[in-house]
Write a protein that holds these residues in place. Structure first.
Motif, PDB file in Angstrom:
ATOM      1  N   ARG A  91       3.189   0.056   9.417  1.00  0.00           N
ATOM      2  CA  ARG A  91       1.782   0.976   9.886  1.00  0.00           C
ATOM      3  C   ARG A  91       0.891   0.509   8.444  1.00  0.00           C
ATOM      4  O   ARG A  91       0.786  -0.384   8.314  1.00  0.00           O
ATOM      5  CB  ARG A  91       2.797   2.273   8.188  1.00  0.00           C
ATOM      6  N   THR A  92      -0.522   1.109   9.679  1.00  0.00           N
ATOM      7  CA  THR A  92      -1.949   0.635   8.810  1.00  0.00           C
ATOM      8  C   THR A  92      -2.528   0.936   7.123  1.00  0.00           C
ATOM      9  O   THR A  92      -3.349   0.041   6.550  1.00  0.00           O
ATOM     10  CB  THR A  92      -2.404   0.606  10.086  1.00  0.00           C
ATOM     11  N   ASP A  93      -0.976   1.679   6.421  1.00  0.00           N
ATOM     12  CA  ASP A  93      -2.010   1.836   5.685  1.00  0.00           C
ATOM     13  C   ASP A  93      -2.028   1.274   4.902  1.00  0.00           C
ATOM     14  O   ASP A  93      -0.909  -0.372   4.240  1.00  0.00           O
ATOM     15  CB  ASP A  93      -0.359   2.820   4.500  1.00  0.00           C
ATOM     16  N   PRO A  94      -2.865   0.646   3.908  1.00  0.00           N
ATOM     17  CA  PRO A  94      -3.049  -0.655   2.722  1.00  0.00           C
ATOM     18  C   PRO A  94      -1.973  -0.543   1.526  1.00  0.00           C
ATOM     19  O   PRO A  94      -1.981   0.501   1.117  1.00  0.00           O
ATOM     20  CB  PRO A  94      -5.101   0.298   2.448  1.00  0.00           C
ATOM     21  N   VAL A  95      -1.889  -1.173   1.623  1.00  0.00           N
ATOM     22  CA  VAL A  95      -1.230  -1.583   0.391  1.00  0.00           C
ATOM     23  C   VAL A  95      -1.402  -1.909  -1.237  1.00  0.00           C
ATOM     24  O   VAL A  95      -2.639  -2.931  -1.021  1.00  0.00           O
ATOM     25  CB  VAL A  95      -0.224  -3.117   0.291  1.00  0.00           C
ATOM     26  N   PRO A  96      -1.464  -0.910  -2.278  1.00  0.00           N
ATOM     27  CA  PRO A  96      -2.973  -0.611  -2.877  1.00  0.00           C
ATOM     28  C   PRO A  96      -2.828  -2.522  -3.954  1.00  0.00           C
ATOM     29  O   PRO A  96      -1.726  -2.570  -4.017  1.00  0.00           O
ATOM     30  CB  PRO A  96      -1.719   0.189  -3.917  1.00  0.00           C
ATOM     31  N   ALA A  97      -3.739  -2.790  -4.257  1.00  0.00           N
ATOM     32  CA  ALA A  97      -4.260  -3.520  -5.206  1.00  0.00           C
ATOM     33  C   ALA A  97      -2.891  -3.866  -6.713  1.00  0.00           C
ATOM     34  O   ALA A  97      -2.397  -4.570  -6.170  1.00  0.00           O
ATOM     35  CB  ALA A  97      -5.742  -3.644  -5.560  1.00  0.00           C
ATOM     36  N   HIS A  98      -2.848  -2.942  -7.280  1.00  0.00           N
ATOM     37  CA  HIS A  98      -1.999  -2.865  -8.113  1.00  0.00           C
ATOM     38  C   HIS A  98       0.162  -3.218  -7.830  1.00  0.00           C
ATOM     39  O   HIS A  98       0.333  -3.666  -8.649  1.00  0.00           O
ATOM     40  CB  HIS A  98      -2.151  -1.296  -8.651  1.00  0.00           C
ATOM     41  N   THR A  99       0.002  -2.874  -6.847  1.00  0.00           N
ATOM     42  CA  THR A  99       1.102  -2.511  -6.348  1.00  0.00           C
ATOM     43  C   THR A  99       1.219  -3.993  -5.220  1.00  0.00           C
ATOM     44  O   THR A  99       2.025  -5.257  -5.602  1.00  0.00           O
ATOM     45  CB  THR A  99       1.501  -1.981  -4.922  1.00  0.00           C
ATOM     46  N   LEU A 100       0.636  -4.493  -4.372  1.00  0.00           N
ATOM     47  CA  LEU A 100       0.429  -5.786  -4.808  1.00  0.00           C
ATOM     48  C   LEU A 100       0.419  -7.198  -6.127  1.00  0.00           C
ATOM     49  O   LEU A 100       1.148  -7.800  -5.465  1.00  0.00           O
ATOM     50  CB  LEU A 100      -0.485  -6.651  -3.050  1.00  0.00           C
TER      51      LEU A 100
END
Length: 408
Positions: free
Chosen positions: A214-223
């Motif tokens: 999907r095109t949803d971004p991966v949140p910075a804190h998750t990454l």
């Protein structure tokens, strides 16, 4: 080794789904032991829906009156995982057969004997029927009381009892020895709880190589959590030779995609006929679609010229970096993030495109993002490219080729 688990809860609370989640981690044969009878159209539809949810790879036995006979007959191979669904339907069948209470409870005890003697794992599903209103018929009250007594007997004798509410399982009881430190003082002082272990094995067995995102971004804190898990991998001499190059620039990813396109065309020439046709149909990368790409590298000079433990096997720094990749993959799965490893690339071209120092080797080009679809099995297994090799064929004892059956 025998293991018995009771899964209880209200109607439509997620009991069967949780049983299938546990079964998905099992690498051996899987058996579904059904007590339901298709007495009307609604039950026929329910049975068909459950078969579809289970998917392929299951052997089904229908035994509405004596499910324990299947366990005792040898129909289930040693090491199998058996799901018995469900106790309350089985009790209903016996009551409708006009079996006396004492006879039914004796059959419950016989079933428990069979479950505990079976060389494998048995998951038994039942309904909790005592939390509602008192039934207004004598037959209903008889069923409620009998089900409550049977559930108590099963829970008392089984290793583990799980309760599901609104699709969320909780562990009410666990007698498994590995849940606590061994009595001789060995082992970690802070062993994983049953829930912790279940989560770990779920991440391992449900890890997938994802190609559709999907095109949803991966949140910075998750990454950041995912990369921190990767950075906590084991490494030879504690050298930590990895770096993680995070790529979200479309222009840079387009360069990598062109690298893949060229390498993929060359790779296709290795196959012919139906195999080439199947290869050409596979989606083997998600470079453009995934919101984040990560290039994992290995600095072969990190730690100096003499890294502890790397004097004879020089590739252990590369192996260590692969451990970091696996940590990243499992952490991503726990976060609900998919990972795809793009291995059809020119490593020399990658080094040039990213201007990597001479001592730094690219190890893994990874695509990260939320999967566009669920993967019940690895994609290549679903597509018919290959099948998982049975564990018994890859474990040897003391000498090459000596399987457990040949062990002295």
């Amino acid at each position: 080794m025998n293991q018995t688990i009771l899964i209880t809860g209200g109607c439509r609370s997620g009991k069967s789904r949780h049983a299938l989640e546990l079964a998905a981690r099992h690498t051996g044969p899987k058996v579904f032991l059904a007590t339901a009878q298709a007495l009307d159209e609604e039950m026929e539809e329910r049975i068909a829906r459950h078969k579809q949810e289970r998917g392929p790879g299951w052997t089904t036995h229908e035994e509405p009156l004596n499910p324990g006979s299947i366990l005792k007959s040898g129909a289930c191979a040693p090491g199998s995982l058996v799901v018995l669904d469900c106790i309350t339907l089985w009790l209903s069948n016996l009551i409708l057969e006009s079996r006396p209470r004492e006879d039914i409870l004796r059959r419950v005890d016989e079933l428990l004997d069979a479950c505990q003697r079976f060389d494998g794992t048995v998951l038994v599903i039942t309904n909790e029927v005592g939390a509602g209103i008192v039934p207004d018929t004598a037959l209903g009250r008889e069923f409620r009381d009998l089900a409550g007594e049977a559930n108590q007997r099963i829970a008392a004798r089984f290793d583990e009892v799980r309760h599901t509410v609104s699709g969320i399982p909780t562990i009410l009881k666990s007698n498994r020895k590995e849940s606590s430190p061994s009595g001789n003082g060995m082992g970690f002082k802070n062993p994983f709880s049953a829930e912790d272990k279940a989560g770990l094995y779920k991440a391992i067995f449900e890890r997938r190589d994802v190609r559709h995102f999907r095109t949803d971004p991966v949140p910075a804190h998750t990454l950041k959590r995912i990369l921190r898990a990767a950075h906590h991998a084991g490494s030879v001499g504690f050298s930590q030779p990895w770096n993680f190059l995070v790529i979200d620039d479309p222009a840079i990813r387009e360069k990598v995609f062109q690298n893949f396109t060229h390498a993929n065309g060359e790779a296709a020439d290795n196959y012919s006929g139906a195999k080439r046709e199947l290869y050409s149909s596979l989606k083997l990368e998600g470079i453009r679609e995934a919101p984040v790409n990560v290039l994992v590298t290995c600095d072969r000079k990190r730690g100096g010229p003499h890294v502890l433990g790397r004097n004879t096997v020089l590739e252990t720094d590369l192996f260590s970096t692969c451990c970091a990749v696996q940590n990243l993959w499992l952490a991503a799965r726990a976060e609900g993030v998919g990972v795809g490893w793009v291995s059809i690339l020119s490593m020399d071209q990658l080094k040039a495109d990213f201007a990597l120092p001479a001592s730094v080797e690219p190890v893994a080009y990874l695509c990260l993002g939320y999967p566009a679809a669920d993967y019940a099995k690895p994609m290549l297994e679903e597509e018919g490219w290959a099948k998982r090799i049975p564990l018994e064929e890859v474990v040897f004892f003391n000498h090459w080729g000596r399987t457990v059956e040949k062990r002295p």
